[in-house]
Each structure stands twice: as C-alpha cells, then as structure tokens.
Motif scaffolding. Structure first.
Motif, PDB file in Angstrom:
ATOM      1  N   MET A 119      50.611  46.936  33.814  1.00 22.43           N
ATOM      2  CA  MET A 119      50.292  47.017  35.239  1.00 22.43           C
ATOM      3  C   MET A 119      49.633  45.718  35.686  1.00 22.43           C
ATOM      4  SD  MET A 119      51.457  49.988  35.629  1.00 22.43           S
ATOM      5  CE  MET A 119      51.115  49.925  37.390  1.00 22.43           C
ATOM      6  N   ASP A 120      50.203  45.106  36.730  1.00 23.72           N
ATOM      7  CA  ASP A 120      49.662  43.849  37.263  1.00 23.72           C
ATOM      8  C   ASP A 120      48.895  44.104  38.554  1.00 23.72           C
ATOM      9  OD1 ASP A 120      50.734  42.357  35.235  1.00 23.72           O
ATOM     10  OD2 ASP A 120      52.539  41.809  36.341  1.00 23.72           O
ATOM     11  N   ASP A 121      47.730  43.493  38.685  1.00 23.91           N
ATOM     12  CA  ASP A 121      46.957  43.597  39.921  1.00 23.91           C
ATOM     13  C   ASP A 121      46.928  42.282  40.687  1.00 23.91           C
ATOM     14  OD1 ASP A 121      45.407  42.255  38.049  1.00 23.91           O
ATOM     15  OD2 ASP A 121      43.521  43.154  38.712  1.00 23.91           O
ATOM     16  N   ILE A 122      47.667  41.301  40.210  1.00 29.70           N
ATOM     17  CA  ILE A 122      47.806  40.032  40.920  1.00 29.70           C
ATOM     18  C   ILE A 122      49.297  39.724  41.035  1.00 29.70           C
ATOM     19  CG2 ILE A 122      45.557  39.092  40.284  1.00 29.70           C
ATOM     20  CD1 ILE A 122      46.904  37.552  38.030  1.00 29.70           C
ATOM     21  N   PRO A 123      49.725  39.041  42.102  1.00 29.57           N
ATOM     22  CA  PRO A 123      51.165  38.866  42.352  1.00 29.57           C
ATOM     23  C   PRO A 123      51.940  38.220  41.213  1.00 29.57           C
ATOM     24  CG  PRO A 123      49.888  38.259  44.298  1.00 29.57           C
ATOM     25  CD  PRO A 123      48.891  38.497  43.190  1.00 29.57           C
ATOM     26  N   LYS A 124      51.357  37.237  40.564  1.00 26.07           N
ATOM     27  CA  LYS A 124      52.092  36.494  39.536  1.00 26.07           C
ATOM     28  C   LYS A 124      51.955  37.108  38.148  1.00 26.07           C
ATOM     29  CE  LYS A 124      51.878  32.050  41.948  1.00 26.07           C
ATOM     30  NZ  LYS A 124      51.436  30.637  41.879  1.00 26.07           N
ATOM     31  N   GLY A 125      51.164  38.163  38.017  1.00 24.19           N
ATOM     32  CA  GLY A 125      50.999  38.781  36.717  1.00 24.19           C
ATOM     33  C   GLY A 125      50.174  37.924  35.769  1.00 24.19           C
ATOM     34  N   TYR A 126      50.279  38.203  34.475  1.00 21.33           N
ATOM     35  CA  TYR A 126      49.478  37.534  33.456  1.00 21.33           C
ATOM     36  C   TYR A 126      50.386  36.965  32.364  1.00 21.33           C
ATOM     37  CZ  TYR A 126      45.600  40.068  35.618  1.00 21.33           C
ATOM     38  OH  TYR A 126      44.682  40.553  36.520  1.00 21.33           O
TER      39      TYR A 126
END
Length: 755
Positions: free
Chosen positions: A47-54
């Motif tokens: 699950m990503d909480d920022i647009p570009k992910g990790y």
C-alpha cells in the motif's frame, strides 16, 4: 496440501515505508519465506501513501495507491491471475483508502482465494462504519488473526463475530540473545543507565509524561538517561510538522534535562534497534489511550528481555501480566518516576522481571509465528477446497472502473493564478478579458477539498487556501452579500451578486467545513458560512434555496447540533416543497412551469431535507421529481440534457441545445445521493449514464473531458462541441468524477445496509 505447494499473497504496508505495520509485514513476509524455503512463493501487495510509491525490494510484486480505488481491483486481478493459494491481509483502518479504509473491501470481494486477515486495531466503541468494516472483514475472511485475547472478547461481544472465526497468533519478535543492559552503550554513544522509548513519534505516545518524571528519577539515579528513539510519524509531520517533538524539546530545556534526555531522530534498522533494546535498563511506553490492542514496540522490548514499564492500555495489561513488567496509571508521571527509579536501583528484581519477559517471548519469535501463519493458511485452504465457489470474473465494479478515468487537475491549475480561477478559456488557455467570479471559485473550492479528502494529495493545499481567500474577499461586509464578478484588474464589478451566486458560495463553504483537511481551514469556512447564511432565508430564488440546503447539510454532518442552522434548513425546505405542490401535477411533477438550469439541485435539496429533517413526503417528492427529470433527458440510451436555448416548458417541447456540463453535474450529484439514500442500483446506473455524457456517451459520441489535463469543453451543440475549456465546465466534470469516486467508495456499505 503441504507447505511446498503453498503460495501466499501478503497485503499491507512494506519497508522502506516507515510505520509499524510496514515493519510487521516485512518481518512476517521474510519469516514465512524462510520457513517455506521458497521465497518466490511469497509475494507482497504494498500500500502506497505517496504518489510515486517507495523503492521496494523484489518481494513487492504489486503496488496499490491507497486512495485510488481502481488499484484495489487490479491488485485482486493480479493475485487471481497468478493463482496465489491464500491471501493474508494486514488490516488497520488508516492504511487503506475511502472512509474508514472501505476500499479494501473491493479487493477482498474480487479475490478468488481464501483470505486470512490480521487485525492490528480493534476498537471497543467503534463508529458505525468502523464496526461495519470489521464485520465485513470477518464475512470475507476465512479467519481473523488476533494478537491479543482481549481483542477476541471484544470482537465476540461488541461486533457479534463468531468465536470460531477468530484465531490467536501472537505479534512476532526477533530472536535475540539475552544480554546484560549497557552491553552496546559504547557502540551507541550512550553514557549512563538507559531508559528507552522507541517508535514513530506522535502525541498518543505520551512522551511528555516520562520527561516530567525524569527530574525525580535523576535525583535517585544521576546516571539515568532517557533515549527517545524514532522519527515523527510521517502523516503527523505532513499535517503538523514537528510541533509535538519541538514541544518536547522545549520542555526538556525548561527542566534543564539536556544531558539526560536524548532525541535520536531516526527510523532505525532492526539490527540497530535490537542493540538499543539489549542495552536498555528500562523500557517504557507511556501511551495515553487504553484502546490499543497491540504494540510492536512493546512486543519487541519483551522479546529482548528488557525490564518494561507501561501505562495500562489493553495490550500492555495482557502482555506484562505475571510480573513480566510494571503498570503505572495514565498521565501519572510521579508514579512513572517511582517505578522506574525502583527498577534502576534493584538489580535483582529487574533481572527476574527480564528473565520472565524473555522466556515468554520465546513463543513469539518470528520463526514460530510464521509457522502458525503457514499452518493456518494450509488448514484454511483445505477447508476452502472442500467448498464450491462461483466467481464473477468481470464484476460490475470492475466494468465501471474500467471507464472511470483518473482525475487530473492540470487544467484547473492552468486556469488559476494568484487571485483565483478565471471564468473562461480560449480553447485551453485562460481568457483574461472576462476575469473571475465567485461562482467558479466556490466550485473550485469544492473540487480541491473533495480531491484532498479522497486522495490526500497535499499539493492542492495552496489551492484550497486560494479559493477560500477569494470567497472571503468576495463577501461584502457592508451588505452581507457575496459579490460575484471581478475584472482581471481585481476590481469588483458590483456590490452584490445574484441570490444564486451567494448561495453557491454558502454551499461551497458548507462543503469546506465537511471536507476541510485542517482545523484552521474548517474554522475559517465555518465563520464565513455563518455570515453568508444570515440573509438566505429572505431569498426568492428556488435554486438559491436548494444550493443553501445542500451546503447546510454538509455543514450539519460536522455540526449536527446547530439548532439554528437546522431551523434554516427546515424553513428553506418548506419553501421549496410548497413551490412543488403549487406547480406539480401527475403529468408535470416539477417545481415551476418550466425546467431551466441546475434543475437536479431542486430534487437533491428535497432528498436531503426529507431524509434528515426527516419528512417522508418531502423525500418521496425528491425521488419522484428526480426520476421524472432523468426520464425527460434520456434518448437512445444516452443522456440528452435540456438545452439552454429555450429550456423545457410545460406542454412544450424540450430544447435539445446547447447542452451544458453544469446540468450533467447536478444530475450526477442528485442521482448519487438517491443511490446512497435508497440503495436502489437504478440510481447508480443513472449516475453512470450522466457521467458518461462527459466521457463520450452523447449524441456526438465525442468526449468533452480531456483525459490528459482534466479540462472539459463548454458545451454540446447540434454538430460540434464548444471547444473552449472554461472553469464552469471543467469544474462540473471534476465534481462529477469526484462524486462517482466517492459513491463507489461507499458502495460496499450501501449495498450491505440494503441486504
């Protein structure tokens, strides 16, 4: 089945995302892979909480943007196509999109495999939607994995979940040696007897109470050093910066504790964390809320054999029972000081406590926890295979989302300068000659507030403030009216706008109160909302009544106890209802002798009022008039909007052109609410039909929406579109899309309520 044939998809946060669940999911994934000895058979949906992910490791095979509902459905499709045997979900409300994390249910409903769900949060007194989510998780999962026995009792007694659906597996911990405190002090740069707290920092941690305890502890043990290990929680930092940490630092300075309190502002790796725990003389969790059903930090401290002190939240009471730790009251720094001082002085008692804790932790090491998860997965899969299952490979939800475009704000930002949003455009370029208006800045405020609520994109925060500032400046304090038109030179062209424009501003401010991302924005909107509402009762425009009612309803979702605002709503609703009764007949169930602009707002306002005043007759009229309005505007299975050339008169023909985007938007919003209020999927189909008008399902078979920039053409003419992408049309389309996203996010709860 044996474990060699087992393949598992694990859904949750994952390192390097910084949070407790990311650490848990990563450790669980690594432990299961090691036990299975086949890493390729364990895959992570992160699950990503920022647009570009990790920058994830290879374990992560699919990434879900938490606030984009389509990703959940494609994640389910990915797991299905790759034929994973079992899915293991890590659940905490805040990591999934939609209200209370409801988007997760879309993924789970479309999975074609048994599901195990680990609950990281169980509330004893949940809100209705929070309770619904957990009950649905229980229904969709073969087992709920629980990490405390207290949680099992709560789920059975408060959530009515069958005890047989629940399985206890403890929180995992690293397998480390039992060493003497201070063993790594030199390596860590610590001098003295370390008291440790670690984890992502936020106000719920109660760190300030331990700081207040330090002067008394130092009197008894001058070598005592309190180490606060961990960064500020990313979501807290995004909203409030380091305000809490700075408050703690200031208090340390005021108490003269600079040499005895150390802030180690890092999210450390497991190896470093273990060294801190092994070196700690005392570990403390001074949390301030009882309703915490698990704590990875406390579990890790116990597993490392640290003498532990905690406030009496549920997990601590359970885990530290039997003298494996000490419990002190919430907020009581004097009690903390006394207990910690005694532990530091009494080496024998401390060692006995440490040994009890360490021995208990042997049952919680990750290898054993992973083995329990594998056994649960195998038994679940065997039971699953004995049942027959029918899957809808092309679900209704997935079909809708395949044509639902992502929301783009590029054109909205192009139309906006330092003052606000321009009214008109020449094709896709702002037309400065026509300046600005309150109507469009009000709509723009709605767009960015709803957009932030859905997607948590902080890049729109300056736009929220900008559009609000325009409305604030538009309000004429001399006559209590909102002005509407402003020239490019920032000169107001009138002292007061129309009743409709005034009420649109009230509507937008009510929405801002509901969706405000920060209290400061909510408070500003609240004040201006009340100022604007004062004169609305004297208005004569039915659409102004309707706009105000809809804004009032949003306001009351937050401040439901405001009796005066409820009174204004009832008064305006009565005026609108009486207007309908004066003009309506069986053949013409409408409010006036002609249907003109923003028609569906009249129906929408009565639906809301009838539902919440409540007034059943009013609600029925709202539905009846809306269905009549829809039926007048459907031709050849497509939406054909009442045109603004000559409108639609009683006993007359409907004008077909020009068709305006604002009308489609009003229909989308009204039909979406009719669906929410009734659960009748007919209204969902109407909503989809109206949205389709923007996307090319119209008589020209031509999209008005620019899928790349988010702009929208100004209208539909007999043989062409009006290619200018002005603010009203662009905002109408964006509001329609946001409404559809919002509605589909609530669909799971709506459907369940109707069953």
């Amino acid at each position: 089945m044996n474990d060699k044939n087992l393949s598992i998809g694990i859904i949750g946060n994952y390192l390097p995302r910084q949070c407790g669940i990311a650490t848990f999911t990563t450790d669980l994934c690594n432990a299961i892979s090691k036990e299975l000895n086949t890493p390729s058979k364990v895959a992570v949906v992160a699950m990503d909480d920022i647009p570009k992910g990790y920058p994830y490791p290879e374990d992560v095979c699919f990434q879900v943007r938490a606030n984009l509902q389509t990703d959940y459905l494609w994640a389910a499709k990915y797991l299905n196509v790759n034929k994973f045997n079992v899915a293991i979900v890590q659940h905490e409300y805040g990591i999934f999109g939609g209200e209370c994390g409801v988007y997760l249910l879309d993924m789970m409903r479309n999975l074609q495999m048994p599901i195990l769900t680990t609950l990281h949060t169980v509330l004893k007194e949940p809100k209705d939607k929070q309770k619904f989510i957990i009950q649905e998780l229980a229904r969709l999962s073969e087992k709920l994995i629980i990490m405390s026995h207290k949680a099992i009792d709560i789920l059975v007694n408060e959530y009515d979940i069958d005890r047989d659906c629940l399985e206890f597996i403890p929180h995992g911990i690293p397998d480390v040696s039992f060493l003497n405190p201070g063993v790594h002090n030199k390596l860590l740069g610590i001098k003295g007897d370390m008291i440790l707290s670690f984890g992502l920092i936020n106000e719920a941690k109660g760190i300030e109470y331990m700081i207040e305890a330090m002067p008394s502890i130092i009197k008894e043990n001058p070598k005592a050093v309190y180490v606060i290990l961990g960064e500020t929680h990313p979501h807290v930092k995004e909203m409030d910066g380091d305000a809490y940490r700075n408050k703690l630092i200031l208090r340390v300075k005021q108490l003269g504790l600079n040499d005895n309190v150390i802030f180690h502002n890092h999210f450390v790796k497991l190896e470093t964390l273990t060294k801190f725990l092994q070196s700690a003389h005392v570990y403390i969790t001074p949390y301030i809320s009882k309703e915490q059903i698990t704590s990875g930090t406390l579990a890790y401290a116990l597993g490392c054999g640290v003498a532990t002190v905690s406030t009496p939240y549920w997990y601590a009471e359970e885990l530290l029972s039997g003298n494996k730790g000490k419990i002190v009251p919430f907020y009581d720094y004097e009690a903390m000081a006394k207990v910690v001082s005694e532990l530091l002085k009494n080496k024998k008692d401390r060692k006995n406590m440490r040994r009890l804790a360490y021995n208990h932790g042997r049952s919680m090491i990750w290898s054993k926890v992973a083995e329990e998860y594998i056994n649960a997965a195998i038994s679940t899969l065997e039971q699953w295979n004995q049942k027959s299952h029918q899957f809808n490979t092309e679900s209704e939800d997935l079909k809708i989302f395949e044509v639902l475009p992502e929301i783009q704000l590029e054109h909205l930002k192009i139309l906006t300068d330092s003052t606000g949003i321009f009214q008109h455009a020449i094709f896709s370029a702002p037309n400065w000659f026509h300046g600005y208006c309150t109507d469009d800045n009000a709509r723009a405020l709605i767009v960015v507030c709803k957009y932030y609520d859905l997607f948590k994109d902080k890049t729109v925060m300056p736009f929220i403030t900008k559009y609000f500032s325009f409305l604030f400046y538009a309000f004429n304090q001399n006559n209590n009216y909102f002005r509407n038109f402003m020239s490019f030179e920032r000169n107001w062209l009138e002292e007061q706008g129309s009743e409709d424009s005034h009420a649109r501003a009230v509507l937008a401010l009510g929405e801002a109160v509901k969706y405000a991302p920060r209290d400061s924005i909510r408070n500003m909107s609240l004040r201006l909302f009340h100022q604007g509402l004062e004169i609305v009762e004297g208005f004569t425009s039915p659409r102004a009544w309707a706009f105000a009612i809809i804004g009032i309803h949003s306001y009351l979702e937050v401040y439901s106890g405001d009796a005066n605002v409820r009174r204004v709503r009832a008064h305006l609703a009565d005026k609108l209802f009486n207007l309908y009764k004066q003009h309506a007949s069986d053949e013409w169930p409408w409010f006036e002798d002609k249907a003109t602009y923003a028609n569906a707002k009249l129906c929408h306002a009565l639906l809301l009022s009838g539902q919440w005043i409540p007034n059943d007759e009013m609600f029925a009229v709202g539905l009846k008039s809306l269905e009549w309005l829809m039926n007048q505007q459907i031709a050849n299975g497509q939406l054909s909007i009442i045109g603004n050339e000559n409108w639609f008169h009683r006993n007359g023909e409907k004008s077909d052109f020009d068709q305006q985007p604002i009308e489609a938007m009003c229909l989308v919003e009204a039909c979406a609410h009719a669906y929410k209020a009734t659960g009748d999927k007919k209204w969902l189909r109407y909503t989809d039909l109206c949205l389709g008008w923007f996307l090319g399902q119209n008589h020209l078979n031509t999209p008005l929406y620019d899928f790349e920039t988010g702009g929208c053409c100004d209208g539909l003419q007999p043989y062409s579109i009006n290619a200018n992408q002005g603010a009203e049309s662009t905002l109408a389309c964006l509001i329609s899309l946001l409404t559809m996203y919002e509605t589909m996010g609530e669909k799971a709860m709506i459907d369940k309520q109707i069953e």
